[in-house]
Every structure is written in C-alpha cells, then in structure tokens.
Design a protein around this motif. Structure first.
Motif, PDB file in Angstrom:
ATOM      1  N   THR A  69       0.825  -1.210   0.000  1.00 57.38           N
ATOM      2  CA  THR A  69       0.000   0.000   0.000  1.00 57.38           C
ATOM      3  C   THR A  69       0.856   1.255   0.000  1.00 57.38           C
ATOM      4  O   THR A  69       0.586   2.209  -0.742  1.00 57.38           O
ATOM      5  N   VAL A  70       1.901   1.274   0.826  1.00 57.62           N
ATOM      6  CA  VAL A  70       2.781   2.452   0.900  1.00 57.62           C
ATOM      7  C   VAL A  70       3.488   2.683  -0.435  1.00 57.62           C
ATOM      8  O   VAL A  70       3.578   3.819  -0.928  1.00 57.62           O
ATOM      9  N   ILE A  71       3.989   1.613  -1.059  1.00 59.69           N
ATOM     10  CA  ILE A  71       4.678   1.757  -2.342  1.00 59.69           C
ATOM     11  C   ILE A  71       3.713   2.229  -3.422  1.00 59.69           C
ATOM     12  O   ILE A  71       4.046   3.114  -4.236  1.00 59.69           O
ATOM     13  N   CYS A  72       2.514   1.668  -3.447  1.00 56.26           N
ATOM     14  CA  CYS A  72       1.522   2.102  -4.439  1.00 56.26           C
ATOM     15  C   CYS A  72       1.164   3.574  -4.253  1.00 56.26           C
ATOM     16  O   CYS A  72       1.003   4.308  -5.240  1.00 56.26           O
ATOM     17  N   VAL A 147       5.925  -8.517  -3.307  1.00 56.69           N
ATOM     18  CA  VAL A 147       5.709  -7.070  -3.296  1.00 56.69           C
ATOM     19  C   VAL A 147       5.764  -6.519  -4.724  1.00 56.69           C
ATOM     20  O   VAL A 147       4.907  -5.720  -5.129  1.00 56.69           O
ATOM     21  N   ILE A 148       6.755  -6.939  -5.505  1.00 56.24           N
ATOM     22  CA  ILE A 148       6.892  -6.445  -6.879  1.00 56.24           C
ATOM     23  C   ILE A 148       5.658  -6.805  -7.705  1.00 56.24           C
ATOM     24  O   ILE A 148       5.076  -5.957  -8.407  1.00 56.24           O
ATOM     25  N   GLY A 149       5.237  -8.060  -7.634  1.00 58.40           N
ATOM     26  CA  GLY A 149       4.081  -8.494  -8.413  1.00 58.40           C
ATOM     27  C   GLY A 149       2.795  -7.812  -7.984  1.00 58.40           C
ATOM     28  O   GLY A 149       1.997  -7.380  -8.824  1.00 58.40           O
ATOM     29  N   MET A 150       2.583  -7.678  -6.674  1.00 55.04           N
ATOM     30  CA  MET A 150       1.351  -7.079  -6.182  1.00 55.04           C
ATOM     31  C   MET A 150       1.297  -5.578  -6.463  1.00 55.04           C
ATOM     32  O   MET A 150       0.222  -5.032  -6.730  1.00 55.04           O
ATOM     33  N   VAL A 151       2.427  -4.898  -6.396  1.00 56.13           N
ATOM     34  CA  VAL A 151       2.440  -3.464  -6.719  1.00 56.13           C
ATOM     35  C   VAL A 151       2.041  -3.250  -8.172  1.00 56.13           C
ATOM     36  O   VAL A 151       1.252  -2.355  -8.496  1.00 56.13           O
ATOM     37  N   GLN A 152       2.564  -4.088  -9.058  1.00 55.56           N
ATOM     38  CA  GLN A 152       2.207  -3.956 -10.473  1.00 55.56           C
ATOM     39  C   GLN A 152       0.720  -4.248 -10.697  1.00 55.56           C
ATOM     40  O   GLN A 152       0.073  -3.606 -11.524  1.00 55.56           O
ATOM     41  N   VAL A 153       0.167  -5.174  -9.950  1.00 55.37           N
ATOM     42  CA  VAL A 153      -1.241  -5.540 -10.110  1.00 55.37           C
ATOM     43  C   VAL A 153      -2.164  -4.461  -9.551  1.00 55.37           C
ATOM     44  O   VAL A 153      -3.196  -4.133 -10.153  1.00 55.37           O
ATOM     45  N   LEU A 154      -1.808  -3.873  -8.407  1.00 56.97           N
ATOM     46  CA  LEU A 154      -2.713  -2.984  -7.683  1.00 56.97           C
ATOM     47  C   LEU A 154      -2.455  -1.499  -7.905  1.00 56.97           C
ATOM     48  O   LEU A 154      -3.266  -0.670  -7.487  1.00 56.97           O
ATOM     49  N   LEU A 155      -1.344  -1.138  -8.539  1.00 59.00           N
ATOM     50  CA  LEU A 155      -1.036   0.278  -8.757  1.00 59.00           C
ATOM     51  C   LEU A 155      -2.139   1.023  -9.512  1.00 59.00           C
ATOM     52  O   LEU A 155      -2.428   2.177  -9.172  1.00 59.00           O
ATOM     53  N   PRO A 156      -2.785   0.441 -10.535  1.00 62.86           N
ATOM     54  CA  PRO A 156      -3.864   1.181 -11.214  1.00 62.86           C
ATOM     55  C   PRO A 156      -4.993   1.601 -10.287  1.00 62.86           C
ATOM     56  O   PRO A 156      -5.556   2.690 -10.457  1.00 62.86           O
ATOM     57  N   PHE A 157      -5.333   0.781  -9.289  1.00 65.88           N
ATOM     58  CA  PHE A 157      -6.416   1.133  -8.379  1.00 65.88           C
ATOM     59  C   PHE A 157      -6.051   2.366  -7.554  1.00 65.88           C
ATOM     60  O   PHE A 157      -6.878   3.259  -7.346  1.00 65.88           O
ATOM     61  N   ALA A 202      -8.765   6.528   0.029  1.00 68.01           N
ATOM     62  CA  ALA A 202      -9.625   5.582  -0.691  1.00 68.01           C
ATOM     63  C   ALA A 202      -8.784   4.558  -1.450  1.00 68.01           C
ATOM     64  O   ALA A 202      -9.065   3.352  -1.423  1.00 68.01           O
ATOM     65  N   GLY A 203      -7.729   5.019  -2.126  1.00 62.31           N
ATOM     66  CA  GLY A 203      -6.862   4.097  -2.847  1.00 62.31           C
ATOM     67  C   GLY A 203      -6.132   3.147  -1.922  1.00 62.31           C
ATOM     68  O   GLY A 203      -5.979   1.958  -2.222  1.00 62.31           O
ATOM     69  N   SER A 204      -5.680   3.649  -0.776  1.00 61.05           N
ATOM     70  CA  SER A 204      -4.974   2.811   0.191  1.00 61.05           C
ATOM     71  C   SER A 204      -5.894   1.732   0.746  1.00 61.05           C
ATOM     72  O   SER A 204      -5.477   0.581   0.921  1.00 61.05           O
ATOM     73  N   LEU A 205      -7.131   2.121   1.029  1.00 62.23           N
ATOM     74  CA  LEU A 205      -8.097   1.138   1.518  1.00 62.23           C
ATOM     75  C   LEU A 205      -8.328   0.044   0.494  1.00 62.23           C
ATOM     76  O   LEU A 205      -8.325  -1.153   0.817  1.00 62.23           O
ATOM     77  N   LEU A 206      -8.489   0.447  -0.760  1.00 62.53           N
ATOM     78  CA  LEU A 206      -8.736  -0.524  -1.818  1.00 62.53           C
ATOM     79  C   LEU A 206      -7.535  -1.440  -2.020  1.00 62.53           C
ATOM     80  O   LEU A 206      -7.671  -2.670  -2.119  1.00 62.53           O
ATOM     81  N   VAL A 207      -6.351  -0.861  -2.063  1.00 63.18           N
ATOM     82  CA  VAL A 207      -5.139  -1.654  -2.283  1.00 63.18           C
ATOM     83  C   VAL A 207      -4.888  -2.600  -1.114  1.00 63.18           C
ATOM     84  O   VAL A 207      -4.543  -3.773  -1.308  1.00 63.18           O
ATOM     85  N   PHE A 208      -5.071  -2.119   0.115  1.00 61.65           N
ATOM     86  CA  PHE A 208      -4.799  -2.963   1.283  1.00 61.65           C
ATOM     87  C   PHE A 208      -5.751  -4.152   1.335  1.00 61.65           C
ATOM     88  O   PHE A 208      -5.319  -5.292   1.570  1.00 61.65           O
ATOM     89  N   THR A 209      -7.035  -3.914   1.110  1.00 56.51           N
ATOM     90  CA  THR A 209      -8.005  -5.008   1.188  1.00 56.51           C
ATOM     91  C   THR A 209      -7.774  -6.026   0.072  1.00 56.51           C
ATOM     92  O   THR A 209      -7.848  -7.240   0.302  1.00 56.51           O
ATOM     93  N   LEU A 210      -7.491  -5.550  -1.129  1.00 55.25           N
ATOM     94  CA  LEU A 210      -7.224  -6.476  -2.238  1.00 55.25           C
ATOM     95  C   LEU A 210      -5.930  -7.247  -2.010  1.00 55.25           C
ATOM     96  O   LEU A 210      -5.841  -8.436  -2.333  1.00 55.25           O
ATOM     97  N   SER A 211      -4.932  -6.579  -1.448  1.00 58.15           N
ATOM     98  CA  SER A 211      -3.662  -7.248  -1.186  1.00 58.15           C
ATOM     99  C   SER A 211      -3.799  -8.296  -0.087  1.00 58.15           C
ATOM    100  O   SER A 211      -3.264  -9.400  -0.195  1.00 58.15           O
TER     101      SER A 211
END
Length: 274
Positions: A69-72, A147-157, A202-211
C-alpha cells in the motif's frame, strides 16, 4: 402507491441479490467456523491464535499489505498528479496505459513476473552483470517477489483513486502558492497533497483489502515457503480438508478488513457531513 412503497419495490431486487450473493455465504462461513463435533465451539479460533506459525502468517499478510500500500501510494500520487496536469490528449494515453494491465488476467501477469524474476530471468541476470548479486541469486519465492508483483497488479487502483481527486483541485491554488514564494515541491506538500488525502485514503483502503485477500500472485511468486493468509485458507480447504478451520481463518481475515473499513466509513461520513 406512495413514493416510499415505490422506492421499496425498486430497492427490493437489489437487496435480495445482495443477501443471496453476500450475506448468505458470510453467514454460512460464520456458522462453519464455530462448528464442532459436539456443537458450537471456538476451538478453531483458539488453535489459530495459539499457534505461532499461523500468527506469523497473519503478521506477514498484514506487513506485506502495508508495504504494498505504501509503495503504491508513493508511486501513484506523483503519477496521478502528472496525469491530471498534462494536456487532455496525453492524459488519455496515460490513462489507457494505466488501465491496460487490468485488461490482462492476473495469472498471465504473474507468470510474466515469474519469468522475469526467476534465477535465469532478466532481472537477476542484470543484477549479476552489474555485480550486485551472486551467481545463484533469484528473487522468486521471496517476499520481495510478492511485493513487486502485487504493486504492479494494484497500482492502477491507487492511481485512478487519486486521479479522481487531483483533477478536481483548482490549479489557481497552486498558482497562488507559487506567487507567495513556494517552490514546486513546497506547493505539492502544502497544497496538493492535503487536498488529495481523500483519494489517497480511498486508494490505500482498496489496495490494502485487495492485497490482504489476494491468493494467486502471492502463491505463485512466494511459493510454499512464503505463506499468506489466503494461501493458508486454500491449503486448509484443499489439502487438509479442514473446512471449519479454513472458515475460522476466513473470519479472522474478514474481521481484520472490517476493522479498517469501519473507521474509514466513519471518516468519510464525517467529511461528507462537514
């Protein structure tokens, strides 16, 4: 027929669908998590909370989700600001580039990272050529790979959540700050960033829950050595066939996400009322 009755009839199909698709499975999961041979029991929760292995899995899930979440947020905020401040044509292409990965399956993208991060992949090979890694160096089956894979997946959100807020910030506020003597970075820190906080939250909430609830990418990139809670639930269901214990783990994951959702909902409600 009164307006209230008409509104109720209009809402009723949606409520029924929500009950069937969400509340019924959640209720079944809750019942299964406390089921035992001799009636309701909390042994499954006690087993999870009393085992250092599962506590470590829970902590790893939370820690990795926070890091992702922090990196995104760190990457998504400047990217969203650039997208909001460039011309309409370039902004459209940038939005397309951000959204384009979402049109590809997560499994396909994860397999792509498996190729890039494997021992003979491009990334370890470049690091070895630069003298930054040993001969047998591999990023696969590590937390870094997840972390690398999840950041790439969730960065658009994250980026799109922040973009929706930044585009509504009046540029004259930035011009006024620059007129008062602020540098570009000071303007970002004192004007843009505070106004963009709702989008970041809002983005952090979305990224954290999906992650926290993600299974495919952590399981493929982390392997069996790096277990997260979703993978532990999957293993309990498919390998040990311990469905009540898997349900208990799912309830713990669900409760942890709710602990984040509820304060955010209250914060968002307080902002809207204010």
């Amino acid at each position: 027929m009164s307006d209230r009755a008409e509104n109720t009839l209009l809402v009723l199909p949606g409520l029924l669908l929500l009950a069937l698709a969400f509340f019924v499975p959640i209720t079944q999961m809750l019942v299964l998590s406390v089921s035992g041979e001799n009636g309701p029991t909390l042994d499954h929760f006690t087993r999870f909370l009393g085992d250092p292995y599962y506590l470590n899995v829970l902590w790893r899930t939370v820690r990795l989700s926070l890091i992702i979440t922090v990196i995104c947020a760190a990457v998504g905020f400047p990217l969203a600001y650039i997208m909001a401040r460039v011309g309409p044509r370039l902004r459209l292409w940038l939005i397309v580039l951000v959204i384009l990965p979402l049109m590809t399956s997560v499994v396909v993208r994860t397999f792509g990272w498996m190729v890039l991060l494997s021992r003979s992949g491009l990334v370890p090979q470049v690091l070895r050529d630069l003298g930054l890694a040993e001969r047998n160096f591999s990023i696969m089956q590590t937390e870094l790979a997840i972390v690398i894979g999840m950041v790439q997946v969730l960065l658009p959100f994250m980026t799109l959540s922040i973009l929706g807020v930044v585009t509504r910030i009046d540029r004259r506020l930035e011009e006024a700050a620059r007129t008062m003597g602020c540098t570009f970075m000071q303007t970002l820190r004192t004007v843009v960033f505070p106004l963009a906080v709702p989008g970041i939250v809002a983005g952090s909430l979305l990224v954290f829950t999906l992650s926290a609830s993600s299974f495919v990418t952590p399981n493929l990139l982390g392997g069996s050595r790096i277990q997260v809670l979703a993978a532990s639930i999957y293993r309990s269901v498919t390998q040990t066939l311990d469905w009540p214990f898997a349900a208990a783990q799912a309830v713990i994951l669900f409760a942890g996400i709710l602990l984040i959702l509820v304060p955010y909902a209250r914060l968002a409600g307080g902002r809207s009322n204010g």
